[in-house]
Scaffold this motif. Structure first.
Motif, PDB file in Angstrom:
ATOM      1  N   LEU A  60       0.813  -1.210   0.000  1.00 24.08           N
ATOM      2  CA  LEU A  60       0.000   0.000   0.000  1.00 24.08           C
ATOM      3  C   LEU A  60       0.851   1.266   0.000  1.00 24.08           C
ATOM      4  CD1 LEU A  60      -3.099  -0.667   2.240  1.00 24.08           C
ATOM      5  CD2 LEU A  60      -2.974  -0.440  -0.213  1.00 24.08           C
ATOM      6  N   LYS A  61       2.106   1.145   0.394  1.00 26.73           N
ATOM      7  CA  LYS A  61       2.965   2.328   0.355  1.00 26.73           C
ATOM      8  C   LYS A  61       3.262   2.743  -1.086  1.00 26.73           C
ATOM      9  CE  LYS A  61       7.225  -0.286   0.768  1.00 26.73           C
ATOM     10  NZ  LYS A  61       8.379  -0.578   1.564  1.00 26.73           N
ATOM     11  N   ASN A  62       3.081   1.823  -2.038  1.00 28.49           N
ATOM     12  CA  ASN A  62       3.290   2.122  -3.459  1.00 28.49           C
ATOM     13  C   ASN A  62       1.990   2.451  -4.171  1.00 28.49           C
ATOM     14  OD1 ASN A  62       5.983   1.509  -3.070  1.00 28.49           O
ATOM     15  ND2 ASN A  62       5.703  -0.626  -3.626  1.00 28.49           N
ATOM     16  N   LEU A  63       1.005   2.868  -3.447  1.00 24.22           N
ATOM     17  CA  LEU A  63      -0.315   3.132  -4.002  1.00 24.22           C
ATOM     18  C   LEU A  63      -0.274   4.297  -4.980  1.00 24.22           C
ATOM     19  CD1 LEU A  63      -3.338   2.419  -3.773  1.00 24.22           C
ATOM     20  CD2 LEU A  63      -3.513   4.126  -1.990  1.00 24.22           C
ATOM     21  N   ASN A  64      -0.753   4.047  -6.190  1.00 25.56           N
ATOM     22  CA  ASN A  64      -0.846   5.078  -7.212  1.00 25.56           C
ATOM     23  C   ASN A  64      -2.316   5.214  -7.591  1.00 25.56           C
ATOM     24  OD1 ASN A  64      -0.654   6.840  -9.316  1.00 25.56           O
ATOM     25  ND2 ASN A  64       0.663   5.557 -10.577  1.00 25.56           N
ATOM     26  N   LEU A  65      -2.974   6.198  -7.027  1.00 24.28           N
ATOM     27  CA  LEU A  65      -4.417   6.336  -7.231  1.00 24.28           C
ATOM     28  C   LEU A  65      -4.775   6.754  -8.645  1.00 24.28           C
ATOM     29  CD1 LEU A  65      -5.398   7.977  -3.852  1.00 24.28           C
ATOM     30  CD2 LEU A  65      -5.711   5.632  -4.557  1.00 24.28           C
ATOM     31  N   ASP A  66      -3.877   7.405  -9.365  1.00 26.53           N
ATOM     32  CA  ASP A  66      -4.167   7.788 -10.751  1.00 26.53           C
ATOM     33  C   ASP A  66      -4.385   6.562 -11.621  1.00 26.53           C
ATOM     34  OD1 ASP A  66      -4.258  10.485 -10.469  1.00 26.53           O
ATOM     35  OD2 ASP A  66      -2.161  10.806 -10.978  1.00 26.53           O
ATOM     36  N   SER A  67      -3.684   5.481 -11.347  1.00 25.28           N
ATOM     37  CA  SER A  67      -3.852   4.274 -12.148  1.00 25.28           C
ATOM     38  C   SER A  67      -5.137   3.540 -11.790  1.00 25.28           C
ATOM     39  CB  SER A  67      -2.660   3.338 -11.959  1.00 25.28           C
ATOM     40  OG  SER A  67      -2.640   2.842 -10.643  1.00 25.28           O
ATOM     41  N   LEU A  68      -5.694   3.793 -10.618  1.00 24.03           N
ATOM     42  CA  LEU A  68      -6.917   3.125 -10.192  1.00 24.03           C
ATOM     43  C   LEU A  68      -8.173   3.879 -10.591  1.00 24.03           C
ATOM     44  CD1 LEU A  68      -5.878   2.139  -6.554  1.00 24.03           C
ATOM     45  CD2 LEU A  68      -5.898   0.688  -8.562  1.00 24.03           C
ATOM     46  N   SER A  69      -8.094   5.168 -10.721  1.00 23.53           N
ATOM     47  CA  SER A  69      -9.293   5.959 -10.971  1.00 23.53           C
ATOM     48  C   SER A  69      -9.543   6.106 -12.457  1.00 23.53           C
ATOM     49  CB  SER A  69      -9.169   7.335 -10.323  1.00 23.53           C
ATOM     50  OG  SER A  69      -8.120   8.039 -10.926  1.00 23.53           O
ATOM     51  N   SER A  70     -10.797   5.994 -12.844  1.00 23.62           N
ATOM     52  CA  SER A  70     -11.143   6.151 -14.248  1.00 23.62           C
ATOM     53  C   SER A  70     -11.638   7.560 -14.541  1.00 23.62           C
ATOM     54  CB  SER A  70     -12.222   5.142 -14.633  1.00 23.62           C
ATOM     55  OG  SER A  70     -13.382   5.367 -13.856  1.00 23.62           O
ATOM     56  N   GLY A  71     -12.018   8.281 -13.520  1.00 26.16           N
ATOM     57  CA  GLY A  71     -12.562   9.617 -13.719  1.00 26.16           C
ATOM     58  C   GLY A  71     -11.544  10.703 -13.494  1.00 26.16           C
ATOM     59  N   ARG A  72     -11.496  11.199 -12.316  1.00 28.00           N
ATOM     60  CA  ARG A  72     -10.667  12.340 -11.944  1.00 28.00           C
ATOM     61  C   ARG A  72      -9.189  11.965 -11.882  1.00 28.00           C
ATOM     62  NH1 ARG A  72     -11.400  14.731  -5.981  1.00 28.00           N
ATOM     63  NH2 ARG A  72      -9.266  15.341  -5.730  1.00 28.00           N
ATOM     64  N   ARG A  73      -8.337  12.827 -12.358  1.00 25.99           N
ATOM     65  CA  ARG A  73      -6.890  12.639 -12.292  1.00 25.99           C
ATOM     66  C   ARG A  73      -6.313  13.601 -11.255  1.00 25.99           C
ATOM     67  NH1 ARG A  73      -6.384   7.899 -14.025  1.00 25.99           N
ATOM     68  NH2 ARG A  73      -6.668   7.552 -16.202  1.00 25.99           N
ATOM     69  N   GLY A  74      -5.070  13.349 -10.892  1.00 24.03           N
ATOM     70  CA  GLY A  74      -4.401  14.245  -9.953  1.00 24.03           C
ATOM     71  C   GLY A  74      -4.676  13.894  -8.507  1.00 24.03           C
ATOM     72  N   TRP A  75      -5.010  12.616  -8.210  1.00 21.67           N
ATOM     73  CA  TRP A  75      -5.186  12.209  -6.816  1.00 21.67           C
ATOM     74  C   TRP A  75      -3.848  12.322  -6.108  1.00 21.67           C
ATOM     75  CZ3 TRP A  75      -9.809  11.373  -4.725  1.00 21.67           C
ATOM     76  CH2 TRP A  75     -10.859  11.027  -5.558  1.00 21.67           C
ATOM     77  N   ASP A  76      -3.883  12.706  -4.890  1.00 22.04           N
ATOM     78  CA  ASP A  76      -2.675  12.874  -4.111  1.00 22.04           C
ATOM     79  C   ASP A  76      -2.720  11.907  -2.940  1.00 22.04           C
ATOM     80  OD1 ASP A  76      -0.385  13.759  -2.941  1.00 22.04           O
ATOM     81  OD2 ASP A  76      -1.162  15.734  -2.403  1.00 22.04           O
ATOM     82  N   LYS A  77      -1.622  11.170  -2.698  1.00 23.54           N
ATOM     83  CA  LYS A  77      -1.568  10.244  -1.570  1.00 23.54           C
ATOM     84  C   LYS A  77      -1.796  10.967  -0.253  1.00 23.54           C
ATOM     85  CE  LYS A  77       1.942   7.242  -3.359  1.00 23.54           C
ATOM     86  NZ  LYS A  77       3.200   6.590  -3.111  1.00 23.54           N
ATOM     87  N   LYS A  78      -1.323  12.189  -0.166  1.00 22.41           N
ATOM     88  CA  LYS A  78      -1.451  12.939   1.081  1.00 22.41           C
ATOM     89  C   LYS A  78      -2.889  13.357   1.329  1.00 22.41           C
ATOM     90  CE  LYS A  78       3.257  14.462   0.761  1.00 22.41           C
ATOM     91  NZ  LYS A  78       4.140  15.406   0.197  1.00 22.41           N
ATOM     92  N   LYS A  79      -3.705  13.329   0.288  1.00 16.75           N
ATOM     93  CA  LYS A  79      -5.095  13.705   0.450  1.00 16.75           C
ATOM     94  C   LYS A  79      -5.927  12.580   1.054  1.00 16.75           C
ATOM     95  CE  LYS A  79      -8.076  16.741  -1.669  1.00 16.75           C
ATOM     96  NZ  LYS A  79      -8.929  17.211  -2.603  1.00 16.75           N
ATOM     97  N   ILE A  80      -5.402  11.354   1.021  1.00 14.82           N
ATOM     98  CA  ILE A  80      -6.074  10.227   1.653  1.00 14.82           C
ATOM     99  C   ILE A  80      -5.748  10.289   3.149  1.00 14.82           C
ATOM    100  CG2 ILE A  80      -6.254   7.724   1.795  1.00 14.82           C
ATOM    101  CD1 ILE A  80      -7.359   8.783  -0.786  1.00 14.82           C
ATOM    102  N   VAL A  81      -6.724  10.677   3.949  1.00 12.45           N
ATOM    103  CA  VAL A  81      -6.478  10.830   5.383  1.00 12.45           C
ATOM    104  C   VAL A  81      -6.827   9.570   6.161  1.00 12.45           C
ATOM    105  CG1 VAL A  81      -6.723  13.333   5.396  1.00 12.45           C
ATOM    106  CG2 VAL A  81      -8.747  11.904   5.742  1.00 12.45           C
TER     107      VAL A  81
END
Length: 157
Positions: A82-103
């Protein structure tokens, strides 16, 4: 004499130190994680932070004498950190997810603290669903306080 031989055989079989159980992650954590060393494909793992695909489990063996629990998989799978989580590759809609934004990270209804996020490993085939609950949605649902950041909710099989 037959009864004695039968009783001896019955006691001998039940006295064996190795036995096979079915794979149930919660039961294994509750019953065996404290006293036993847990191996997955002959690799010692911290099972409390590892999520495996239950459809890929071949056998689960318990050795009472050695205090070991061995889980063998049908096919070896590289676990996802999970430390290598890349949310941009998982999301089909919005881009620019930030790991720091996941609280907050929630797996199977349990909150994963920041100290365990680094250690947590997932079998990609074990993921049943995941959802990113956005900050805007959370603030519309809460009544008392404002939440700054998104939640990542993962459900496994």
């Amino acid at each position: 004499m037959r009864i004695f031989a039968f009783l001896f055989f019955l006691v001998f079989i039940n006295g064996c130190s190795t036995r096979t159980i079915s794979y149930d992650r919660e039961k294994i954590l509750k019953k065996y994680s404290i006293d036993y060393k847990i191996f997955v494909d002959d690799e010692n793992l911290d099972f409390s932070t590892t999520y495996l695909d239950k459809n890929n489990i071949k056998t689960v063996l318990i050795d009472k004498k050695k205090k070991e629990l061995k889980i063998n998989q049908i096919s070896k799978v590289d676990l996802f950190d999970l430390k290598n989580l890349n949310l941009d590759s998982l999301s089909s809609g919005r881009r620019g997810w930030d790991k720091k934004k996941i609280v907050l990270l929630i797996i199977n209804g349990k909150v994963i603290p920041d100290s365990l996020k680094i250690k947590t490993k997932l079998d990609p085939n074990a993921i049943k669903s995941f959802e990113i609950v956005s900050e805007e949605k959370l603030n519309n649902l809460t009544f008392c306080r404002r939440i700054e950041g998104d939640f990542l909710v993962i459900k496994t099989k």
